[in-house]
Design a protein around this motif. Structure first.
Motif, PDB file in Angstrom:
ATOM      1  N   GLU A  16       0.827  -1.210   0.000  1.00  0.00           N
ATOM      2  CA  GLU A  16       0.000   0.000   0.000  1.00  0.00           C
ATOM      3  C   GLU A  16       0.862   1.261   0.000  1.00  0.00           C
ATOM      4  OE1 GLU A  16      -2.517  -0.444   3.368  1.00  0.00           O
ATOM      5  OE2 GLU A  16      -3.505  -2.253   2.566  1.00  0.00           O
ATOM      6  N   TRP A  17       1.962   1.232   0.737  1.00  0.00           N
ATOM      7  CA  TRP A  17       2.867   2.398   0.787  1.00  0.00           C
ATOM      8  C   TRP A  17       3.428   2.713  -0.600  1.00  0.00           C
ATOM      9  CZ3 TRP A  17       8.137   2.982  -0.209  1.00  0.00           C
ATOM     10  CH2 TRP A  17       8.737   4.162   0.276  1.00  0.00           C
ATOM     11  N   LYS A  20       0.477   4.080  -2.868  1.00  0.00           N
ATOM     12  CA  LYS A  20       0.008   5.399  -2.404  1.00  0.00           C
ATOM     13  C   LYS A  20       0.995   6.493  -2.794  1.00  0.00           C
ATOM     14  CE  LYS A  20      -1.197   7.945   1.812  1.00  0.00           C
ATOM     15  NZ  LYS A  20      -1.361   7.842   3.291  1.00  0.00           N
ATOM     16  N   ASN A  21       2.280   6.261  -2.553  1.00  0.00           N
ATOM     17  CA  ASN A  21       3.282   7.285  -2.835  1.00  0.00           C
ATOM     18  C   ASN A  21       3.506   7.493  -4.324  1.00  0.00           C
ATOM     19  OD1 ASN A  21       4.619   8.415  -0.248  1.00  0.00           O
ATOM     20  ND2 ASN A  21       4.413   6.226   0.168  1.00  0.00           N
ATOM     21  N   ALA A  23       1.236   7.024  -6.605  1.00  0.00           N
ATOM     22  CA  ALA A  23       0.029   7.673  -7.116  1.00  0.00           C
ATOM     23  C   ALA A  23       0.038   9.174  -6.866  1.00  0.00           C
ATOM     24  CB  ALA A  23      -1.214   7.044  -6.490  1.00  0.00           C
ATOM     25  N   ARG A  24       0.674   9.610  -5.768  1.00  0.00           N
ATOM     26  CA  ARG A  24       0.721  11.050  -5.506  1.00  0.00           C
ATOM     27  C   ARG A  24       1.983  11.714  -6.043  1.00  0.00           C
ATOM     28  NH1 ARG A  24       3.084  12.740  -0.497  1.00  0.00           N
ATOM     29  NH2 ARG A  24       4.083  11.040   0.654  1.00  0.00           N
ATOM     30  N   VAL A  56      -0.353   2.095 -11.158  1.00  0.00           N
ATOM     31  CA  VAL A  56      -0.957   3.426 -11.025  1.00  0.00           C
ATOM     32  C   VAL A  56      -1.007   4.131 -12.377  1.00  0.00           C
ATOM     33  CG1 VAL A  56      -0.236   3.630  -8.628  1.00  0.00           C
ATOM     34  CG2 VAL A  56       1.219   4.591 -10.431  1.00  0.00           C
TER      35      VAL A  56
END
Length: 284
Positions: A16-17, A20-21, A23-24, A56
């Motif tokens: 997930e980390w 998430k990173n 994707a941003r 992503v």
């Protein structure tokens, strides 16, 4: 490792980390540093980040391809035995292996080198790019051309398969012999492009990206490969080897790869060195 599985290698939190990173818009290079500073192997971290970028839907180049060794290696030596990884370090990125060459292959290389004849080893002159004698390197050596014999051709292709790097990007093998008191003081294998002589050696094939040192005849005492910036010494058994990347994932020279051949204290040490380049290599 199966494709698409690296991102899940260390559990859901890391999975997930990463997503998430990415994707941003976080730079994968900085994420890589955090990953290898934790529980990740470099090769697994690279693969996981590339998988994440695909997921992503933001595939983009962020690092360079480098030679790498699978765990476990999918390669056998000349005696039909698998090559084994004994240990791995991350800084410098180095891997110690057993059984890269068979005993017969080690002796075959030594015998052929003696037939050709050994001469005083040299270093690359900073200005001219020519090989010159220097007190920092006191061994004797002989260079082989690529595929010079059937044995050399077989070994080069094995090392290419072991490191997942095209055989055409390998320099010819160099055999080195160290007698008592002889050594190779701390140095880098990558070329310092601030020096005119070094630039001459990278014009066509590019930088040296990896080194493999195979121990054909270890010395009874002394003769280890030492990484002085990390206080680490390795001394593979006969037929064993140490592999290390000379550049980082960003394609920059890795200063943690400073290494030395420590003085032989007893007996004779014989090794063969295999350097790999960014592009196809043709001896100049």
């Amino acid at each position: 490792m199966s494709k698409g599985k690296a991102i899940s290698l260390h559990g859901d939190q890391w999975h997930e980390w990463i997503l998430k990173n990415l994707a941003r818009g976080v730079n994968p290079s900085s994420m890589f540093d955090q990953m290898v500073g934790g529980v990740w192997r470099r090769d697994d971290a690279c693969e996981a980040l590339n998988e994440g970028l695909q997921r992503v839907e933001s595939p983009r180049p962020w690092g360079v391809e480098l030679p790498r060794i699978d765990h476990p290696p999918r390669v056998e030596n000349g005696a039909g035995k698998p090559v084994d990884v004994l240990c791995e370090m991350e800084d410098p990125h180095a891997i110690v292996m057993d059984g890269v060459l068979s005993e017969e292959e080690c002796q075959g290389l030594i015998s052929y080198a003696y037939e050709k004849g050994l001469n005083r080893s040299g270093v690359v002159d900073r200005e001219s790019g020519e090989r010159i004698s220097h007190d920092s390197r006191t061994s004797s050596s002989v260079m082989f051309s690529r595929a010079e014999t059937a044995l050399i051709d077989r070994i080069e292709n094995r090392l290419a398969a072991l490191t997942n790097w095209p055989v055409e990007r390998g320099e010819g093998l160099q055999l080195l012999q160290y007698e008592p008191g002889q050594e190779y003081r701390p140095h880098y294998d990558w070329f310092d492009l601030e020096n005119h002589g070094a630039r001459k050696h990278t014009r066509s094939a590019g930088q040296r990206v990896a080194t493999t040192v195979i121990y054909l005849q270890p010395a009874p005492i002394g003769g280890a490969t030492r990484f002085p910036k990390r206080g680490i010494e390795v001394n593979p058994k006969k037929g064993g080897a140490v592999f290390f990347a000379n550049t980082t994932i960003r394609g920059e020279p890795d200063r943690s790869t400073m290494h030395a051949g420590t003085p032989v204290e007893e007996g004779t040490k014989i090794v063969v060195t295999y350097w790999q380049r960014e592009r196809d290599f043709q001896r100049q």
